[in-house]
Design an enzyme around this catalytic site. Sequence first.
Site, PDB file in Angstrom:
ATOM      1  N   CYS A  89       0.840  -1.195   0.000  1.00 35.67           N
ATOM      2  CA  CYS A  89       0.000   0.000   0.000  1.00 35.67           C
ATOM      3  C   CYS A  89       0.875   1.245   0.000  1.00 35.67           C
ATOM      4  CB  CYS A  89      -0.923   0.004   1.217  1.00 35.67           C
ATOM      5  SG  CYS A  89      -0.023   0.065   2.774  1.00 35.67           S
TER       6      CYS A  89
ATOM      7  N   CYS B   8       3.371   1.593   2.730  1.00 35.61           N
ATOM      8  CA  CYS B   8       4.620   0.847   2.529  1.00 35.61           C
ATOM      9  C   CYS B   8       5.601   1.669   1.698  1.00 35.61           C
ATOM     10  CB  CYS B   8       4.335  -0.477   1.817  1.00 35.61           C
ATOM     11  SG  CYS B   8       3.314  -1.611   2.761  1.00 35.61           S
TER      12      CYS B   8
ATOM     13  N   CYS C 144      -6.134 -23.097   2.385  1.00 34.89           N
ATOM     14  CA  CYS C 144      -6.480 -21.749   2.858  1.00 34.89           C
ATOM     15  C   CYS C 144      -5.327 -20.795   2.590  1.00 34.89           C
ATOM     16  CB  CYS C 144      -6.825 -21.755   4.340  1.00 34.89           C
ATOM     17  SG  CYS C 144      -5.444 -22.215   5.388  1.00 34.89           S
TER      18      CYS C 144
ATOM     19  N   ASP D  92      -8.505  11.871 -22.743  1.00 34.70           N
ATOM     20  CA  ASP D  92      -7.765  12.488 -23.837  1.00 34.70           C
ATOM     21  C   ASP D  92      -8.795  12.865 -24.896  1.00 34.70           C
ATOM     22  OD1 ASP D  92      -5.578  13.158 -25.578  1.00 34.70           O
ATOM     23  OD2 ASP D  92      -6.012  11.287 -26.637  1.00 34.70           O
TER      24      ASP D  92
ATOM     25  N   ASP E 175      -5.604   6.478 -25.713  1.00 36.42           N
ATOM     26  CA  ASP E 175      -5.481   5.451 -26.753  1.00 36.42           C
ATOM     27  C   ASP E 175      -4.122   5.406 -27.426  1.00 36.42           C
ATOM     28  OD1 ASP E 175      -5.717   7.881 -28.131  1.00 36.42           O
ATOM     29  OD2 ASP E 175      -6.496   6.855 -29.903  1.00 36.42           O
TER      30      ASP E 175
END
Length: 1012
Positions: free
Chosen positions: A71, A74, A153, A667, A888
Amino acid sequence: MSPTTTDLQLTSQAAGGRRSAYSLPVRADDPVDMEEGTRLLDSYDAGDYKLESIDEASMRRIQVTVTGMTCTACSNSVEGALKSINGVYTASVALLQNRADVLFNPNLVKDEDIKNAIEDAGFEAEILPEPSNVGAKPRGMLVGQFTIGGMTCAACVNSVEGILRDLPGVSRAVVALATSLGEVEYDPMIISKDDIVNAIEDAGFEASLVQSSEQDKIILGVSGVFNELDVQLLEGILSSLKGVRQFRFDRTSGELEVLFDPEVVSSRSLVDGIEEGGKGKFKLHVMNPYARMTSKDVEEITIMFQLFTSSLFLSIPVFLIRVVCPHIRLLDAFLLWRCGPFLMGDWLKWALVSVVQFVIGKRFYIAAGRALRNGSTNMDVLVALGTSASYFYSVGALLYGAVTGLWSPTYFETSSMLITFVLLGKYLECLAKGKTSDAIKKLVELAPATALLMVKDNVGNIIGEREIDALLIQPGDTLKVLPGAKLPADGIVVWGSSYVNESMVTGESVPVSKELDSPVIGGTINLHGALHIKATKIGSEAVLSQIISLVETAQMSKAPIQKFADFVASIFVPTIVVLSLITLLGWYVGGVAGAYPEQWLPENGNYFVFALMFSISVVVIACPCALGLATPTAVMVATGVGANNGVLIKGGDALERAQKVKYVIFDKTGTLTQGKAKVTTVKVFSEMDRGEFLTLVASAEASSEHPLAKAIVEYARHFHFFDENSLTEDAQNSSKGSPVSAWLLDVAEFSAVPGRGIQCSIDGKRVLVGNRKLLTESGVNIPTHVENFVVDLEENARTGILVAYNGDAIGVLGVADPLKREAAVVVEGLGKMGVIPVMVTGDNWRTAQAVAREVGIHDVRAEVMPAGKADVVRSFQKDGSIVAMVGDGINDSPALAAADVGMAIGAGTDIAIEAADYVLMRNNLEDVITAIDISRKAFSRIRWNYVFAMAYNVIAIPIAAGVFYPWLGIMLPPWAAGACMALSSVSVVCSSLLLRRYKKPRLTTILEITVE
């Protein structure tokens, strides 16, 4: 101009990493192109630091791969650690690239100091030797995909990932629980695929290679092998074939694995050689890696079903002995018959349950032992602990009764029923998880199994056709596609014409016309006429393969929200074991101390047994699996749904960010507009006639690759060759020969000025074609009447292009780029969804504002250079807002990289797709709404999954512990607790599967339009 979807070239991303660094090509005459040498990471540096006081010649810049960041906190932590080092001048950390860019004084700081600082902050670091190679995969690195069996798990996933990452030569490892797949990037010079498989198996899991990026291996299914002589014949053929390095034939599965030198023999030649050598005895087909994966999934479901039915078959008699038989006199008498030290009923229960506990339930002991050996815990530990406690207590009670004569009740049925319910839950979970990967299966099924190859002679004449395996197609092959058949490969049409349905790949429902030289995509359907196509891209380079790869990578990636589940999983089992012990001691000590009456105890029971049942219930009712499956299953289904709707999502992190988007930056050219510039107005302000003026301008622009330049040249060519007043016999002749060059004037000293236009010399006189800045900076005066004309064009959403000749402004061209028909509706729809649309363009302010008025955008940024687009994105991010960028082209890639969510529309360019998080396959702005809507629906579902998982544990554990027993008399038997645990993870997966019912939002609904 926006390319068509057939130009699509996707690049899959490593999970957890979103950006790469590139050196981007540049067209100097493009006002919205990048400046030469710009890299994506540079955009993080520009404007953030001013280093005028630093002698950069004495500085050293390195880039470091940082592993473990999840995140912004961090990345801030790493950045802070680096900046605190004396001698480090700048440190910029790109979270999604997992890279840090550091400028430092080598006299004060060593590379190792930087690495140690990052590791001291709790992250792994690796210094990249050459910054210029950042983003490129290390040479010789391979990516292998492995099936991993036995994971139950999130704790198992963390364990396997840790083992793989610790292996020498492994640079990256990602494991997905939902698909039982692991993707490993490794150096084959240091570690082999077999070493990786052995490492996984040594940890107690099952593993096998599915596929890798290595190109010299093929797995073939062989039919026609019936005995040992056939095997010897097959081996003899293989030994005699040139280029075959190694082979292995598995008689059980009929699979032949061949390692070969692709420089010596091709895969098709290899198959042909084997079939010809066997004189028709053997029939071979290439094993599709995805089909092999599907068969493994089916095998796992079958095994789980067999285990469940076996356990149920043995558990039902145990249940009947305990509940039903005592009410049937004859059976009760038989069960009460003493045989040795125990009753016949006890012998039967012990024998049946022992098989369930140690034969059928062996998998739980193996998985639990593996987890504990790796220093982690998971659900198998809880199941093994709970069932063992019940089983061994019952055995102990029997032995104690035989020795002392004091008989206590046994609870064998608790152990067997518990294992039965857990296996039922696992079986249902396998079925449900299989549904989450349906998107991949559907994409795989798009590719046809076979193709019709046109056989040619030595001079290239077609002499026949033959059917071959589609996986044996080679670049350059000419393939015949019949009406109604699927196209077997990407390529171009070399003969015939037809309409092709590309909806399954691009989401575009309207059939696309295909003629000579038209590009085609493998997996699409030929509707009408027969086609001959020349294969250009095969295997992993094909569009369909890359879509599959991209969806797979996205499904394997972890959304940041999952770190919560990973944290809970790491502490869950130890916490439950502690709670179970507290429950045992609490009820036992409370009973001995007289805190509750003896009437609460079961018949012939005691305080220890009473406490033990509550303790076992706590152990078996707790379920970390539901938490671990909450995010990945929803991400898998959402990415699959997106792919089916023409929206390719590159990972869970992108999915999570998109649902919080506040601004969408568009854009202009090719995104809001069609990207097809057309000259609409020509005005000459000199004595030069229109034909001469257009010839002059077209001659100057002919050397430019800019879309506006091409539009001007095309307009001039059309004017000369199709305008009756200008058309001469010479012009007609030249148009038949070289219509784009013969009529043009000779140009010298051509140069493009970035963001301005072009300049050159014609007949020794200087010609300028571009915007106001080009003319004013070149000392050309723009008369008032010319300026007024340009202003009028711009206010009508046209771009005014000024032309100067020999120092005088002589004319203006008006160029228009029509808006996409859905642009205004989509902009209004975003507003209704609470998203603020913004337009950014390199065009002038008046034109930009005119276009913005037409589509309903109020926030406009005009005359912005490519690198400046990234700055615009960051300006909106300053207050913490989540920003999406829709673009694009190459010029949009810095902004796509800087944005929290980058969306490449209309398939875009390779680099735009690489920089983007979402790839919108159709050139339709409605998919922007679809992308945001999918992410919102997915994360709404993830939140509900967490509510189910957390609420289940929060409510179920106190009930199992007997917290409410004193007041309500509610006591949950261990077998019922096991049933609840099994169904909890199934409920979460089924909740995620509801996303499969997703339908694209209707704009009429969003805009609250009533359609009568």
